[in-house]
Design a protein around this motif. Sequence first.
Motif, PDB file in Angstrom:
ATOM      1  N   GLY A 109       0.799  -1.221   0.000  1.00  0.00           N
ATOM      2  CA  GLY A 109       0.000   0.000   0.000  1.00  0.00           C
ATOM      3  C   GLY A 109       0.831   1.270   0.000  1.00  0.00           C
ATOM      4  O   GLY A 109       0.361   2.326  -0.406  1.00  0.00           O
ATOM      5  N   LYS A 110       2.067   1.152   0.460  1.00  0.00           N
ATOM      6  CA  LYS A 110       2.874   2.364   0.666  1.00  0.00           C
ATOM      7  C   LYS A 110       3.163   3.087  -0.638  1.00  0.00           C
ATOM      8  O   LYS A 110       3.235   4.311  -0.674  1.00  0.00           O
ATOM      9  N   GLU A 111       3.304   2.315  -1.730  1.00  0.00           N
ATOM     10  CA  GLU A 111       3.554   2.948  -3.035  1.00  0.00           C
ATOM     11  C   GLU A 111       2.377   3.834  -3.428  1.00  0.00           C
ATOM     12  O   GLU A 111       2.545   4.817  -4.151  1.00  0.00           O
ATOM     13  N   LYS A 112       1.185   3.493  -2.947  1.00  0.00           N
ATOM     14  CA  LYS A 112      -0.008   4.276  -3.287  1.00  0.00           C
ATOM     15  C   LYS A 112      -0.385   5.253  -2.181  1.00  0.00           C
ATOM     16  O   LYS A 112      -1.498   5.794  -2.175  1.00  0.00           O
ATOM     17  N   GLY A 113       0.492   5.432  -1.214  1.00  0.00           N
ATOM     18  CA  GLY A 113       0.238   6.382  -0.137  1.00  0.00           C
ATOM     19  C   GLY A 113      -0.727   5.875   0.922  1.00  0.00           C
ATOM     20  O   GLY A 113      -1.279   6.658   1.681  1.00  0.00           O
ATOM     21  N   LEU A 114      -0.947   4.559   0.960  1.00  0.00           N
ATOM     22  CA  LEU A 114      -1.865   3.997   1.961  1.00  0.00           C
ATOM     23  C   LEU A 114      -1.073   3.548   3.189  1.00  0.00           C
ATOM     24  O   LEU A 114       0.139   3.354   3.138  1.00  0.00           O
ATOM     25  N   LYS A 115      -1.824   3.363   4.279  1.00  0.00           N
ATOM     26  CA  LYS A 115      -1.172   3.190   5.574  1.00  0.00           C
ATOM     27  C   LYS A 115      -0.486   1.831   5.748  1.00  0.00           C
ATOM     28  O   LYS A 115       0.608   1.733   6.281  1.00  0.00           O
ATOM     29  N   TYR A 116      -1.166   0.759   5.300  1.00  0.00           N
ATOM     30  CA  TYR A 116      -0.674  -0.579   5.613  1.00  0.00           C
ATOM     31  C   TYR A 116      -0.259  -1.322   4.347  1.00  0.00           C
ATOM     32  O   TYR A 116      -0.383  -0.811   3.235  1.00  0.00           O
ATOM     33  N   GLY A 117       0.172  -2.564   4.562  1.00  0.00           N
ATOM     34  CA  GLY A 117       0.428  -3.447   3.434  1.00  0.00           C
ATOM     35  C   GLY A 117      -0.873  -4.099   2.989  1.00  0.00           C
ATOM     36  O   GLY A 117      -1.942  -3.763   3.486  1.00  0.00           O
ATOM     37  N   SER A 118      -0.770  -5.045   2.060  1.00  0.00           N
ATOM     38  CA  SER A 118      -1.989  -5.679   1.561  1.00  0.00           C
ATOM     39  C   SER A 118      -1.780  -7.181   1.382  1.00  0.00           C
ATOM     40  O   SER A 118      -0.662  -7.636   1.118  1.00  0.00           O
ATOM     41  N   ALA A 119      -2.876  -7.922   1.520  1.00  0.00           N
ATOM     42  CA  ALA A 119      -2.836  -9.346   1.214  1.00  0.00           C
ATOM     43  C   ALA A 119      -3.002  -9.514  -0.298  1.00  0.00           C
ATOM     44  O   ALA A 119      -3.551  -8.637  -0.965  1.00  0.00           O
ATOM     45  N   TYR A 120      -2.493 -10.625  -0.840  1.00  0.00           N
ATOM     46  CA  TYR A 120      -2.705 -10.934  -2.253  1.00  0.00           C
ATOM     47  C   TYR A 120      -2.824 -12.446  -2.409  1.00  0.00           C
ATOM     48  O   TYR A 120      -2.459 -13.201  -1.500  1.00  0.00           O
ATOM     49  N   VAL A 121      -3.343 -12.870  -3.538  1.00  0.00           N
ATOM     50  CA  VAL A 121      -3.621 -14.300  -3.733  1.00  0.00           C
ATOM     51  C   VAL A 121      -2.652 -14.890  -4.759  1.00  0.00           C
ATOM     52  O   VAL A 121      -2.512 -14.354  -5.859  1.00  0.00           O
ATOM     53  N   ALA A 122      -1.995 -15.983  -4.385  1.00  0.00           N
ATOM     54  CA  ALA A 122      -1.204 -16.742  -5.352  1.00  0.00           C
ATOM     55  C   ALA A 122      -2.199 -17.591  -6.147  1.00  0.00           C
ATOM     56  O   ALA A 122      -2.665 -18.622  -5.684  1.00  0.00           O
ATOM     57  N   VAL A 123      -2.574 -17.121  -7.339  1.00  0.00           N
ATOM     58  CA  VAL A 123      -3.738 -17.695  -8.031  1.00  0.00           C
ATOM     59  C   VAL A 123      -3.526 -19.134  -8.497  1.00  0.00           C
ATOM     60  O   VAL A 123      -4.483 -19.871  -8.694  1.00  0.00           O
ATOM     61  N   ASP A 124      -2.263 -19.566  -8.639  1.00  0.00           N
ATOM     62  CA  ASP A 124      -2.044 -20.955  -9.050  1.00  0.00           C
ATOM     63  C   ASP A 124      -2.352 -21.938  -7.931  1.00  0.00           C
ATOM     64  O   ASP A 124      -2.458 -23.135  -8.166  1.00  0.00           O
ATOM     65  N   ARG A 125      -2.505 -21.457  -6.703  1.00  0.00           N
ATOM     66  CA  ARG A 125      -2.859 -22.347  -5.592  1.00  0.00           C
ATOM     67  C   ARG A 125      -4.321 -22.192  -5.180  1.00  0.00           C
ATOM     68  O   ARG A 125      -4.830 -22.986  -4.399  1.00  0.00           O
ATOM     69  N   CYS A 126      -4.990 -21.140  -5.635  1.00  0.00           N
ATOM     70  CA  CYS A 126      -6.369 -20.865  -5.206  1.00  0.00           C
ATOM     71  C   CYS A 126      -7.311 -21.898  -5.817  1.00  0.00           C
ATOM     72  O   CYS A 126      -7.300 -22.115  -7.020  1.00  0.00           O
ATOM     73  N   LYS A 127      -8.149 -22.538  -4.971  1.00  0.00           N
ATOM     74  CA  LYS A 127      -9.121 -23.516  -5.462  1.00  0.00           C
ATOM     75  C   LYS A 127     -10.498 -22.889  -5.654  1.00  0.00           C
ATOM     76  O   LYS A 127     -11.450 -23.576  -5.998  1.00  0.00           O
ATOM     77  N   GLY A 128     -10.633 -21.600  -5.380  1.00  0.00           N
ATOM     78  CA  GLY A 128     -11.876 -20.890  -5.663  1.00  0.00           C
ATOM     79  C   GLY A 128     -13.019 -21.187  -4.716  1.00  0.00           C
ATOM     80  O   GLY A 128     -14.181 -21.127  -5.107  1.00  0.00           O
ATOM     81  N   CYS A 129     -12.730 -21.488  -3.438  1.00  0.00           N
ATOM     82  CA  CYS A 129     -13.819 -21.843  -2.519  1.00  0.00           C
ATOM     83  C   CYS A 129     -14.577 -20.618  -2.014  1.00  0.00           C
ATOM     84  O   CYS A 129     -15.685 -20.736  -1.522  1.00  0.00           O
ATOM     85  N   ALA A 130     -13.943 -19.442  -2.072  1.00  0.00           N
ATOM     86  CA  ALA A 130     -14.575 -18.176  -1.662  1.00  0.00           C
ATOM     87  C   ALA A 130     -14.802 -18.060  -0.153  1.00  0.00           C
ATOM     88  O   ALA A 130     -15.605 -17.259   0.296  1.00  0.00           O
TER      89      ALA A 130
END
Lengths: 107, 298
Positions: free
Chosen positions: A37-58
């Motif tokens: 987030g810091k590159e965009k001037g936001l306060k914290y970091g962010s979570a992200y998804v490694a899409v090759d491991r995501c099984k799409g359960c939601a």
Amino acid sequence: MYLVADISVEICAATSCRLCTQFCPEANTILYNNDAGKEKGLKYGSAYVAVDRCKGCAQCVWVCDNMAKHHAIKMIMIDQLPKAALTDNVTYGEKTTTVQLASPVIG
Amino acid sequence: MSLDYVKFSTGFEKFMPKEYRDMVEHGPFGKKVTVSQMGSFKEILEEHPMCAGCAMTLFIRLAIISFPNPEDTITVGTAGCGRLAISQAAIPFVYGNYGDQNGVASGLARGLRLRFGDKPKDVVVMVGDGGMADIGFSGTLHSWFRKEKFTTIMLDNEVYGNTGGQESGMTNRGAVLKMAPLGKKFEKMDMVGMAKIAGCAYVATVVPNNPRRVESVIKKAVLIAREVGPTYIQAYTSCNIEYAIPTDKVMEDAKTVEDDRYKFAEYITDDAKQYLSERYGYKEFLPKPATAAAIPQA
């Protein structure tokens, strides 16, 4: 095509609850970048998804909507993601990870 | 069974796959990691063939992160869904034939004590409700009666999920399943009650919708099993396939079941309380100082 989770950096980096990283049934799939987030001037970091491991359960979508009430995660068709995180591009650091985003669909 | 096995053989580093390199360099071995740091370190559990949205997998993931010393831990399992994930972890896994997991773990725990003496080596049994309460019932109960010092965790999905949905002893009365179309005729077995009667030093029921609680429960159970006695954790880990729970509603179901019949409960003996407070500094179990109310009024 199939659905994968996609996390909005703008919403996630404004709150930083990290709940989704604790509720995903897949190991090392939802990862956390302290500097996202810091590159965009936001306060914290962010979570992200490694899409090759995501099984799409939601499950992360339910957790983000109902437990955290941030509504930062949406399910999206993998070919609709221009760039996404893949396990091979993740680098682990001291209490954080970084990733080089790339096209998730080959060809 | 030590930090020595979590390193590269000389000259092989550049040939190892990325996952292995990440595990050696950024894994949790030899460090203290907690569930609040999840997503920031390489986990011991790897990719596994469990169904999407499986609550059992979430529990296994949390449990493996919660082991106090993962480099000194061996897991024991048996047939069932759980072993598909537990065996995909970077810690030794022993596969017991159906039902004999607590017998295997008894020998393993005794052998490790003979070989390593005071250095703690943890044995953790993680099996489903069928492998433990039905087929492995006598072995499980006898290991508790013998006061074998290891942790037993039941992954209670209330059904034989791996073989198509037969009823198990832990299925609720009246539950209709694919292979039990008339509904179950008798009550869910009270394994928590039996664990207490058989002499377990620590017994807890938990649901994976509270990761920090799962972590706390697993840590206590493994530490108590080092010296005090057998410990038992019963975890509700729904089968979203056999009970037709939409994958995005799995945590909602866990919350409903927790409120209904799976409330968090913890039973701990006085010996175990004393051990945790003296040896590992658990403040919640320190003896309470005498209060002023205890002094008789003049």
